[in-house]
Design a protein around this motif. Structure first.
Motif, PDB file in Angstrom:
ATOM      1  N   LYS A   1      10.712   9.696   6.076  1.00 45.46           N
ATOM      2  CA  LYS A   1       9.393   9.282   5.588  1.00 45.46           C
ATOM      3  C   LYS A   1       8.594  10.485   5.084  1.00 45.46           C
ATOM      4  O   LYS A   1       7.870  10.388   4.097  1.00 45.46           O
ATOM      5  CB  LYS A   1       8.621   8.536   6.669  1.00 45.46           C
ATOM      6  CG  LYS A   1       9.169   7.154   6.950  1.00 45.46           C
ATOM      7  CD  LYS A   1       8.329   6.447   7.993  1.00 45.46           C
ATOM      8  CE  LYS A   1       8.941   5.113   8.352  1.00 45.46           C
ATOM      9  NZ  LYS A   1       8.135   4.409   9.366  1.00 45.46           N
ATOM     10  N   ALA A   2       8.747  11.631   5.751  1.00 47.31           N
ATOM     11  CA  ALA A   2       8.024  12.840   5.336  1.00 47.31           C
ATOM     12  C   ALA A   2       8.482  13.289   3.957  1.00 47.31           C
ATOM     13  O   ALA A   2       7.654  13.650   3.099  1.00 47.31           O
ATOM     14  CB  ALA A   2       8.238  13.953   6.359  1.00 47.31           C
TER      15      ALA A   2
ATOM     16  N   ASN B   1       0.840  -1.193   0.000  1.00 46.08           N
ATOM     17  CA  ASN B   1       0.000   0.000   0.000  1.00 46.08           C
ATOM     18  C   ASN B   1       0.882   1.252   0.000  1.00 46.08           C
ATOM     19  O   ASN B   1       2.115   1.165  -0.010  1.00 46.08           O
ATOM     20  CB  ASN B   1      -0.985  -0.019   1.170  1.00 46.08           C
ATOM     21  CG  ASN B   1      -0.292  -0.011   2.518  1.00 46.08           C
ATOM     22  OD1 ASN B   1       0.808   0.495   2.676  1.00 46.08           O
ATOM     23  ND2 ASN B   1      -0.950  -0.592   3.518  1.00 46.08           N
ATOM     24  N   LYS B   2       0.249   2.417   0.051  1.00 47.54           N
ATOM     25  CA  LYS B   2       0.986   3.675  -0.063  1.00 47.54           C
ATOM     26  C   LYS B   2       1.963   3.859   1.104  1.00 47.54           C
ATOM     27  O   LYS B   2       3.107   4.291   0.903  1.00 47.54           O
ATOM     28  CB  LYS B   2       0.008   4.854  -0.140  1.00 47.54           C
ATOM     29  CG  LYS B   2       0.692   6.188  -0.378  1.00 47.54           C
ATOM     30  CD  LYS B   2      -0.311   7.306  -0.558  1.00 47.54           C
ATOM     31  CE  LYS B   2       0.386   8.637  -0.779  1.00 47.54           C
ATOM     32  NZ  LYS B   2      -0.573   9.728  -0.964  1.00 47.54           N
ATOM     33  N   ALA B   3       1.541   3.535   2.312  1.00 47.26           N
ATOM     34  CA  ALA B   3       2.415   3.692   3.469  1.00 47.26           C
ATOM     35  C   ALA B   3       3.644   2.796   3.362  1.00 47.26           C
ATOM     36  O   ALA B   3       4.761   3.212   3.691  1.00 47.26           O
ATOM     37  CB  ALA B   3       1.646   3.395   4.752  1.00 47.26           C
TER      38      ALA B   3
ATOM     39  N   ASP C   1       7.624   3.894   3.044  1.00 42.15           N
ATOM     40  CA  ASP C   1       8.683   3.314   3.864  1.00 42.15           C
ATOM     41  C   ASP C   1       9.811   2.758   3.001  1.00 42.15           C
ATOM     42  O   ASP C   1      10.994   2.941   3.302  1.00 42.15           O
ATOM     43  CB  ASP C   1       8.129   2.202   4.753  1.00 42.15           C
ATOM     44  CG  ASP C   1       7.196   2.724   5.845  1.00 42.15           C
ATOM     45  OD1 ASP C   1       7.232   3.939   6.135  1.00 42.15           O
ATOM     46  OD2 ASP C   1       6.443   1.905   6.397  1.00 42.15           O
ATOM     47  N   ALA C   2       9.465   2.066   1.916  1.00 47.39           N
ATOM     48  CA  ALA C   2      10.470   1.485   1.027  1.00 47.39           C
ATOM     49  C   ALA C   2      11.283   2.566   0.324  1.00 47.39           C
ATOM     50  O   ALA C   2      12.510   2.435   0.181  1.00 47.39           O
ATOM     51  CB  ALA C   2       9.794   0.579  -0.001  1.00 47.39           C
ATOM     52  N   ILE C   3      10.633   3.639  -0.109  1.00 49.35           N
ATOM     53  CA  ILE C   3      11.346   4.749  -0.761  1.00 49.35           C
ATOM     54  C   ILE C   3      12.308   5.390   0.235  1.00 49.35           C
ATOM     55  O   ILE C   3      13.463   5.682  -0.099  1.00 49.35           O
ATOM     56  CB  ILE C   3      10.347   5.797  -1.307  1.00 49.35           C
ATOM     57  CG1 ILE C   3       9.568   5.218  -2.487  1.00 49.35           C
ATOM     58  CG2 ILE C   3      11.074   7.070  -1.723  1.00 49.35           C
ATOM     59  CD1 ILE C   3       8.405   6.085  -2.937  1.00 49.35           C
TER      60      ILE C   3
ATOM     61  N   LYS D   1       6.322  13.381   0.410  1.00 45.98           N
ATOM     62  CA  LYS D   1       6.251  14.562  -0.447  1.00 45.98           C
ATOM     63  C   LYS D   1       6.674  14.230  -1.874  1.00 45.98           C
ATOM     64  O   LYS D   1       6.050  14.680  -2.839  1.00 45.98           O
ATOM     65  CB  LYS D   1       7.141  15.680   0.101  1.00 45.98           C
ATOM     66  CG  LYS D   1       6.610  16.353   1.332  1.00 45.98           C
ATOM     67  CD  LYS D   1       7.590  17.419   1.816  1.00 45.98           C
ATOM     68  CE  LYS D   1       7.193  17.986   3.150  1.00 45.98           C
ATOM     69  NZ  LYS D   1       8.192  18.947   3.663  1.00 45.98           N
ATOM     70  N   ALA D   2       7.734  13.437  -2.020  1.00 45.18           N
ATOM     71  CA  ALA D   2       8.221  13.065  -3.351  1.00 45.18           C
ATOM     72  C   ALA D   2       7.198  12.203  -4.084  1.00 45.18           C
ATOM     73  O   ALA D   2       6.919  12.428  -5.270  1.00 45.18           O
ATOM     74  CB  ALA D   2       9.556  12.321  -3.238  1.00 45.18           C
ATOM     75  N   LEU D   3       6.614  11.223  -3.390  1.00 47.39           N
ATOM     76  CA  LEU D   3       5.606  10.361  -4.016  1.00 47.39           C
ATOM     77  C   LEU D   3       4.366  11.158  -4.395  1.00 47.39           C
ATOM     78  O   LEU D   3       3.833  11.000  -5.506  1.00 47.39           O
ATOM     79  CB  LEU D   3       5.238   9.214  -3.074  1.00 47.39           C
ATOM     80  CG  LEU D   3       4.214   8.212  -3.605  1.00 47.39           C
ATOM     81  CD1 LEU D   3       4.710   7.547  -4.886  1.00 47.39           C
ATOM     82  CD2 LEU D   3       3.890   7.173  -2.558  1.00 47.39           C
ATOM     83  N   ASP D   4       3.911  12.036  -3.514  1.00 41.94           N
ATOM     84  CA  ASP D   4       2.742  12.866  -3.813  1.00 41.94           C
ATOM     85  C   ASP D   4       3.014  13.796  -4.998  1.00 41.94           C
ATOM     86  O   ASP D   4       2.146  13.994  -5.858  1.00 41.94           O
ATOM     87  CB  ASP D   4       2.320  13.678  -2.591  1.00 41.94           C
ATOM     88  CG  ASP D   4       1.702  12.816  -1.494  1.00 41.94           C
ATOM     89  OD1 ASP D   4       1.308  11.672  -1.786  1.00 41.94           O
ATOM     90  OD2 ASP D   4       1.623  13.299  -0.347  1.00 41.94           O
TER      91      ASP D   4
END
Length: 90
Positions: free
Chosen positions: A18-19, A2-4, A8-10, A23-26
């Motif tokens: 994580k923040a 899932n997104k969370a 975490d993986a990124i 931001k990067a994924l969004d």
């Protein structure tokens, strides 16, 4: 995943918080969405490409009543995997 879990993986892979990963994924998803809304294509070499195609209007059936209905035309998003992604999966 899932997104969370993806965030975490990124964070783990890139050494980011994580923040910052969120931001990067969004930012990535918003940018891809905005480009597709404009009718353009997004190509990430080796990963794949996103594009928009038109699906024409067609006649279908209501499964509950069996009555014919008209399904309106709409735009759909398509993803085509790149060769490096396909090789990694296989």
């Amino acid at each position: 995943m899932n997104k969370a879990q993806l965030i975490d993986a990124i964070a783990a892979e890139a050494g980011l918080t994580k923040a910052d990963s969120k931001k990067a994924l969004d930012a990535l998803t918003k940018t891809i969405s905005d480009v597709l809304k404009q009718g353009d294509k997004v190509s990430l070499v080796g990963f794949g490409s996103f594009g928009v195609t038109e699906r024409g209007a067609r006649t279908g059936r209501n499964p509950q009543t069996g009555k014919e209905i008209t399904i309106a035309a709409k735009k759909i998003v398509k993803f085509k995997a790149g060769s490096e992604l396909e090789d990694a999966v296989n």
